[in-house]
Each structure stands twice: as C-alpha cells, then as structure tokens.
Design a protein around this motif. Structure first.
Motif, PDB file in Angstrom:
ATOM      1  N   ARG A  57      35.867  80.536 -39.110  1.00  0.00           N
ATOM      2  CA  ARG A  57      35.781  79.698 -37.915  1.00  0.00           C
ATOM      3  C   ARG A  57      36.310  78.280 -38.174  1.00  0.00           C
ATOM      4  NH1 ARG A  57      33.645  81.192 -33.486  1.00  0.00           N
ATOM      5  NH2 ARG A  57      33.041  79.074 -32.871  1.00  0.00           N
ATOM      6  N   GLN A  58      37.506  78.228 -38.733  1.00  0.00           N
ATOM      7  CA  GLN A  58      38.156  76.928 -38.874  1.00  0.00           C
ATOM      8  C   GLN A  58      38.273  76.288 -37.494  1.00  0.00           C
ATOM      9  OE1 GLN A  58      41.900  77.410 -40.915  1.00  0.00           O
ATOM     10  NE2 GLN A  58      40.955  78.205 -42.764  1.00  0.00           N
ATOM     11  N   ASP A  59      38.162  74.976 -37.443  1.00  0.00           N
ATOM     12  CA  ASP A  59      38.143  74.286 -36.158  1.00  0.00           C
ATOM     13  C   ASP A  59      39.557  74.110 -35.608  1.00  0.00           C
ATOM     14  OD1 ASP A  59      37.109  73.114 -33.920  1.00  0.00           O
ATOM     15  OD2 ASP A  59      36.793  71.152 -34.861  1.00  0.00           O
ATOM     16  N   THR A  60      40.186  75.233 -35.324  1.00  0.00           N
ATOM     17  CA  THR A  60      41.537  75.253 -34.782  1.00  0.00           C
ATOM     18  C   THR A  60      41.540  74.767 -33.332  1.00  0.00           C
ATOM     19  OG1 THR A  60      41.998  77.164 -36.194  1.00  0.00           O
ATOM     20  CG2 THR A  60      43.545  76.721 -34.412  1.00  0.00           C
ATOM     21  N   ARG A  61      42.572  74.039 -32.953  1.00  0.00           N
ATOM     22  CA  ARG A  61      42.732  73.583 -31.574  1.00  0.00           C
ATOM     23  C   ARG A  61      43.840  74.359 -30.880  1.00  0.00           C
ATOM     24  NH1 ARG A  61      39.794  70.032 -35.003  1.00  0.00           N
ATOM     25  NH2 ARG A  61      39.130  68.172 -33.853  1.00  0.00           N
ATOM     26  N   ARG A  74      39.290  74.471 -28.077  1.00  0.00           N
ATOM     27  CA  ARG A  74      38.916  74.219 -29.463  1.00  0.00           C
ATOM     28  C   ARG A  74      37.893  75.261 -29.914  1.00  0.00           C
ATOM     29  NH1 ARG A  74      36.413  68.378 -31.433  1.00  0.00           N
ATOM     30  NH2 ARG A  74      36.150  68.917 -33.661  1.00  0.00           N
ATOM     31  N   VAL A  75      38.060  75.763 -31.120  1.00  0.00           N
ATOM     32  CA  VAL A  75      37.135  76.770 -31.638  1.00  0.00           C
ATOM     33  C   VAL A  75      35.715  76.236 -31.662  1.00  0.00           C
ATOM     34  CG1 VAL A  75      36.460  78.037 -33.717  1.00  0.00           C
ATOM     35  CG2 VAL A  75      38.850  78.058 -32.971  1.00  0.00           C
ATOM     36  N   GLN A  76      35.535  75.012 -32.142  1.00  0.00           N
ATOM     37  CA  GLN A  76      34.197  74.448 -32.305  1.00  0.00           C
ATOM     38  C   GLN A  76      33.442  74.368 -30.986  1.00  0.00           C
ATOM     39  OE1 GLN A  76      33.425  70.111 -33.381  1.00  0.00           O
ATOM     40  NE2 GLN A  76      32.917  71.098 -35.311  1.00  0.00           N
ATOM     41  N   SER A  77      34.146  74.105 -29.890  1.00  0.00           N
ATOM     42  CA  SER A  77      33.480  73.979 -28.594  1.00  0.00           C
ATOM     43  C   SER A  77      33.330  75.317 -27.885  1.00  0.00           C
ATOM     44  CB  SER A  77      34.256  73.010 -27.685  1.00  0.00           C
ATOM     45  OG  SER A  77      35.504  73.570 -27.319  1.00  0.00           O
TER      46      SER A  77
END
Length: 203
Positions: A57-61, A74-77
């Motif tokens: 789960r790298q925080d890729t945009r 964004r992955v994180q969101s």
C-alpha cells in the motif's frame, strides 16, 4: 541520494460506464508487452512486478499530467485503488464531483479526447529489480530487452494529454555500462524533455 524516476505511457484509460460512478479506471501497464525503443533497447514488465508495491500500500497518487498540484486520487485516502492482476497494473480512481477540474477531465476522457496514461516508478539502484538480455522483438528483429521483475517504488499513475517520454538519461547510462561498458553521449533528462514539451515543471 536522488531517486531516479522513470516514466512509461500506455493506453487503456476509460471513464466508468455508469454516470453515478464518476471514476476513471484502466490498466496502467500490461505485463509482457514490449515497449517501443528506449535509447537502444526495449522493455517489458514481468507478471507480478507490481505485487509488492500494491500489497505494501505505497501511497501512490493519481495525477493529471504528472502534476503534484492536480491530484485526482490517492491510495492513502482510499480514492485510488490499485490491483496487481494477471493482465497488469489495474487502477480505479474515484473523482470528486464537487471539483470542476475533475468534472472537465471526466468529460474529456468520456469523449475520447484524452485516452493515455503514464506511470512513474523507480527501481533498486543495485540492479536487483531488472534483467538485461538479448531477445526477439517479435517483428523480425532482435535486440536488447530490459525485463523488470519488481517495481520498488510506484510514485504515481497519471492521466496525460500527451504521452510522456520513454527514457531517462540515467537509464540509458545504466544500459550502456552493464551491456557494453561504454558511455553514451549526454542527453536531456526526462524532466527537461517534459518541461520543454509541456511548458511547465510538475516537479
């Protein structure tokens, strides 16, 4: 140490068929598909190369034209979903209906005016993520093939109006050194080529 980021372009972008979904999705890169010529070689991404980047789960945009000022998801969101599929790297980006730029982009993709994607990545500098060999290009010619076994860092998937360039100067130098022990003439970096072509600096 500066991370050398490489860029690749692909087709396969589409707007979701249901209007209420308001998402963009597609295959950002297809496995085992040979690229066009890149500074004297061609390249393919091997099955599973994205598995670790996705699983961790790298925080890729998801960006527009690789611009950090134009974040689509964004992955994180949770607004960008990535999956390592048998076909390649799949993405699904949920756009914001309250964002005018998102609505305009969605309309352009749905009309077919924008249909290209690009993805930015970096590999381990020790060469452990890649292999170099000679092989058949499938068009009656043979040459050098770079096989990517693992994508260490997946920086972004990007919707683009024009395909980004295929290679970076560091990539070309690495190719020459490993295969021939030679030196290539100095060339413009991917960043400089992008700036000159698009008229702005997204980095």
């Amino acid at each position: 140490m500066t991370v050398k980021i490489e860029y690749r372009t692909s087709k396969g972008l589409r707007a979701a068929p249901k209007a209420d979904d308001f998402v963009l999705e597609g295959i950002a890169n297809r496995y085992n598909s040979l690229s066009k010529g890149i500074s004297g070689f061609r390249e393919k991404v091997l099955p599973g190369a994205f598995s670790r980047a996705v699983a961790s789960r790298q925080d890729t945009r998801c960006l527009f034209n690789h611009s950090a000022d134009k974040v689509l998801g964004r992955v994180q969101s949770g607004t960008l979903r990535l999956a390592d599929t048998p076909d390649g790297l799949w993405f699904r980006c949920h756009l914001d209906q309250n964002n005018t730029e998102h609505r305009n982009l969605y309309a352009s993709v749905k009309r077919g005016d924008i249909d290209s994607m690009s993805w930015a990545f970096s590999l381990a500098e020790d060469g452990s993520d890649e292999d170099w060999s000679e092989g058949d290009y499938g068009d009656g010619t043979r040459g050098v093939i770079r096989s990517i076994r693992n994508v260490s860092n997946l920086h972004d998937v990007s919707i683009v109006t024009n395909p980004c360039y295929d290679s970076t100067s560091v990539q070309a130098r690495s190719f020459a050194t490993r295969l021939f022990g030679g030196k290539l003439a100095k060339e413009k970096s991917i960043e400089q080529q992008f700036i000159e072509s698009h008229g702005y600096d997204p980095w």
